[in-house]
Write an enzyme that holds these catalytic residues in place. Sequence first.
Site, short mmCIF file in Angstrom:
data_model
loop_
_atom_site.label_atom_id
_atom_site.label_comp_id
_atom_site.label_asym_id
_atom_site.label_seq_id
_atom_site.Cartn_x
_atom_site.Cartn_y
_atom_site.Cartn_z
N ILE A 1 64.17 34.57 53.85
CA ILE A 1 63.21 33.72 53.13
C ILE A 1 64.04 32.75 52.29
CG2 ILE A 1 61.12 33.67 51.73
CD1 ILE A 1 60.83 36.66 52.20
N HIS A 2 64.56 31.70 52.92
CA HIS A 2 65.54 30.82 52.31
C HIS A 2 65.17 30.36 50.89
CE1 HIS A 2 67.79 30.42 56.09
NE2 HIS A 2 66.62 30.27 56.69
N ASP A 3 63.96 29.80 50.75
CA ASP A 3 63.60 29.13 49.50
C ASP A 3 63.45 30.09 48.32
OD1 ASP A 3 63.60 26.69 50.80
OD2 ASP A 3 61.47 26.77 51.26
#
Length: 307
Positions: A235-237
């Site tokens: 979940i990069h962000d």
Amino acid sequence: MKTPIIIDTDPGIDDVIAITAALFAEELDVKLITTVGGNVGIENTTRNAVNLVNFLGKGTPVAKGTAQPLLNKLVNASFVHGESGVGGYRFEEQENATVLSTRHAVEEMKELILHSAEPVTLVPIGPLTNVALLLRMYPKTKSNIKEIVLMGGAAQGGNRTPVAEFNIFADPHAAKIVFDEQIKIVMCGLDVTRLTSITTENVREIEGLGKVGDMVSRLLSDYDSTTSTHGSITIHDLCAVFYLTRPEIFKGKRATVNVVTEGEASGCTVTHYTEDGHVFVCLDADVEEFRREFVSTFKKVYEKMEG
């Protein structure tokens, strides 16, 4: 005291999860959400932002920003996030659209920053077009920006090309403007976002936690099919938000970052480590603590919404 922030975003499955975490974080005061074309087009990213704010029962203003990169043609990541930006999930369309500003995102950012009693932190988790325009059009805002904590770039490797991360690749000219400014920047790039994956077990722990737990688990079931590696989901962000709420989880080095804007390496963030650098590049993290924070965050959201 809560840190006042502006989230600049292109929702986006991982954006939706990151925004939700930020809106309920005790450490953060989300003053404004601005949208940009990126994962999907500007109409969908704006609609997703408004729908999310309404879904969460918040009154956070949303301002529609720039649809196109400064110079390049628009690229998107609909193959990851779906045509709508939120996979197969559907928010209920609500009549209350009063959170949507009539002014352009850059204008809203400028007004908020210049009139803020304390310096504002920018949290861009999409292409940097709006932020670059803000800094060039309204340079006076720089004196009241505390720092920029962004999701983007990579010291090594890429995900849109072998050397470029998507958010930087989508508008490299805007990214270069931002990184060339002598503003304090925290770069949560692929070096750390790929490390801080969550597990399918973590998702199961939150899927029964009311409508938000249901939303997040359903979003991640779509996301899982395109980003999963050996049962873990990136979940990069969310890294940018957790850096603000739990900075001790992360480790990194100071650097200067040059963005390549042309040719085969366009979007590459060339990282030069130096103690004099104004960019803090996140390179490592306590993965188990990140996962515990993920579960804890959405349990708290459930308690605040359902309690």
